[in-house]
Scaffold this motif. Structure first.
Motif, PDB file in Angstrom:
ATOM      1  N   HIS A  78       0.775  -1.245   0.042  1.00  0.00           N
ATOM      2  CA  HIS A  78       0.134  -0.141   0.105  1.00  0.00           C
ATOM      3  C   HIS A  78       0.877   1.526  -0.191  1.00  0.00           C
ATOM      4  CE1 HIS A  78      -3.931   2.225   0.644  1.00  0.00           C
ATOM      5  NE2 HIS A  78      -3.128   2.873   1.408  1.00  0.00           N
ATOM      6  N   HIS A  82       1.180   4.236  -3.149  1.00  0.00           N
ATOM      7  CA  HIS A  82       0.679   5.495  -3.022  1.00  0.00           C
ATOM      8  C   HIS A  82       1.931   6.552  -2.706  1.00  0.00           C
ATOM      9  CE1 HIS A  82      -3.722   4.418  -2.973  1.00  0.00           C
ATOM     10  NE2 HIS A  82      -3.290   3.301  -2.501  1.00  0.00           N
ATOM     11  N   GLY A 414      -6.774   1.371   4.038  1.00  0.00           N
ATOM     12  CA  GLY A 414      -6.879   2.848   3.999  1.00  0.00           C
ATOM     13  C   GLY A 414      -7.533   3.491   5.054  1.00  0.00           C
ATOM     14  N   GLY A 430      -1.149   3.457   6.384  1.00  0.00           N
ATOM     15  CA  GLY A 430      -1.565   4.018   5.175  1.00  0.00           C
ATOM     16  C   GLY A 430      -1.249   5.570   5.314  1.00  0.00           C
ATOM     17  N   ARG A 431      -2.239   6.397   4.744  1.00  0.00           N
ATOM     18  CA  ARG A 431      -2.021   7.742   4.588  1.00  0.00           C
ATOM     19  C   ARG A 431      -1.754   8.405   5.973  1.00  0.00           C
ATOM     20  NH1 ARG A 431      -2.178  12.119   0.636  1.00  0.00           N
ATOM     21  NH2 ARG A 431      -1.153  13.711   1.630  1.00  0.00           N
TER      22      ARG A 431
END
Length: 471
Positions: A78, A82, A414, A430-431
């Motif tokens: 992941h 990204h 996510g 993730g982000r």
């Protein structure tokens, strides 16, 4: 690079920060590092499983592959997918008053990120924050748990084969080393562990105002609403509770059952069926049932059982264990029905295969029960009634929620993973993790000609412009 004592930690940090300052990792370096880490983990999965099994006495190999191997590889994938987008500056509006200026946010690395990881998922909870920090352009100082020495040694050799010591360094040692580690002037610190230890980590980090991500625990409730089928709830609760023998920070800690004692009895029976189907008639012979990590944890859990029995509570051991169960640290899935608030099993996070079940008269009563306690790390509503689920989502606060199942929000790349209140602060995955381990740097670009060239004393000739600016 491995340290056996607290001596030299400060020097190591200074060396790592100087190396980071001299050569901050760019996109190509970060991507290469993540790919190298992924390849190393993938190649050494058998050794990882063996090391974890050594530390636990017996750890289900399938559960190690899923909870440690799959999660780490998925997280790295992941990040790789990204990374370029996350590193790209984000344009933001500067507002008409500053025209023709333009503004942007840049995700810039912080420096050296510290990670203190726990024993229950010793690879997952070390390498996911480490990989996230690498993706954000940082160097990493890792302190794995002393309670999983074989896995900590495996991590040290794995990482030494991937990263130079100035980029990733592993610190080994006990509580004294962990305390010194927490007090370092790190640029960010990720701690996963108990709420009690989290408070000590936060106090130590406060000396340097070190930013923190605290992944703690607490008593995560499951609520089986009146409309939800008991057998299906039992199957999903059994996975959530007895995966890793309940040694999971987001395991359901207790179950509230709407609909009275009859549904409690039905759930207890269905959970017994699940145990027999999963582990057979001989729990000790099952390769899929994990042992308790050490004697201290085993005795703590057995004290909860003894307390419940002393109070006259209905304690149901769902599988037979041999006479030498204590020597194996083998603790059977055990239900404790209708415990009172004074029962020790209701006073702290269980972190083991004990499951209290309580009847509640209504959804309102379940919500009141949850809100009377500290905010949990996870919440598990079981209902096909969307309105009931929405009420639970609206009227409670938890770190994360999986509806009609357990644990799985952790695996959704996510979704941020983190607690609230006593169950933690901040989030990663993730982000959210990339952002937590970066500085969102605001940048305003001013053109060659700008209004401020004229906006200066004397102001009297500019009165009409000032009126426009403050309208």
């Amino acid at each position: 690079m491995t340290h056996d004592t607290a001596t030299g930690l400060s020097a190591t940090l200074q060396h790592m920060r100087a190396a980071w300052q001299a050569n901050k990792p760019g996109y190509a370096q970060r991507r290469a590092d993540l790919k190298a880490l992924r390849a190393a983990v993938k190649a050494q999965l058998p050794q990882m499983v063996a090391a974890i099994n050594t530390d636990f006495g017996q750890r289900s190999a399938a559960e190690s592959r899923i909870a440690e191997g799959m999660t780490v590889l998925s997280a790295i994938d992941h990040l790789l997918a990204h990374l370029r987008d996350w590193m790209r500056p984000t344009p933001v509006g500067a507002g008409w008053r500053l025209l023709p200026a333009r503004a942007e946010l840049r995700a810039v690395p912080l420096g050296v990120v510290g990670v203190i990881s726990p024993w229950n998922y010793p690879v997952n909870l070390a390498l996911i924050p480490l990989a996230t920090a690498i993706a954000a352009g940082n160097h990493v100082l890792l302190k794995p748990s002393e309670h999983t020495p074989a896995t900590s040694a495996w991590l040290a050799q794995l990482l030494a084969g991937v990263f130079p010591a100035e980029r990733v360094s592993v610190v080994q040692g006990g509580a004294e080393v962990a305390a010194a580690f927490s007090a370092l002037p790190l640029d960010h610190l990720v701690f996963t562990g108990s709420t009690a230890v989290g408070r000590k980590v936060m106090a130590a980090a406060a000396q340097h105002l070190t930013p923190l991500t605290l992944e703690l625990g607490g008593k995560s409730p499951a609520i089986v609403c009146a409309d939800y089928p008991i057998e299906k709830a039992a199957a999903r609760l059994a996975t959530g509770k007895w995966f890793n023998a309940g040694q999971t920070c987001i395991a359901p800690d207790y179950v509230l059952v709407e609909g009275g004692q009859q549904r409690v009895a039905a759930l207890a029976h269905a959970l017994g069926v699940q145990v027999r189907q999963r582990y057979g008639d001989d729990l000790a012979a099952s390769a899929d049932y994990t042992r308790i990590i050490n004697d201290g944890q085993y005795q703590r859990l057995m004290a909860h059982v003894a307390d419940a029995r002393a109070r006259g509570l209905d304690v149901r051991q769902l599988a037979e264990v041999p006479d030498n169960a204590a020597a194996q640290r083998l603790l059977a899935p055990t239900l404790i029905l209708q415990p009172d608030a004074q029962a020790t099993v209701m006073g702290e996070e269980i972190f083991g295969p004990l499951l209290p079940i309580l009847a509640v008269d209504s959804l309102d009563a379940a919500i009141a029960h949850i809100n009377a306690a500290e905010r949990p790390l996870a919440l598990y509503p079981f209902s096909h009634d969307r309105r009931a689920v929405e009420r639970l989502l609206h009227d409670t606060v938890a770190g994360g929620i999986t509806v009609n199942d357990c644990l799985l929000h952790f695996a959704a790349e996510g979704l941020p993973f983190g607690g609230v209140g006593a169950s933690g602060m901040g989030a990663y995955h993730g982000r959210a993790g990339f952002d937590a381990m970066s500085k969102a740097l605001p940048v305003l670009w001013q053109p060659r000609i700008t209004a401020t060239d004229w906006l200066k004393p004397p102001y009297r000739p500019l009165q009409r412009l000032l009126d426009l600016l403050v309208r």
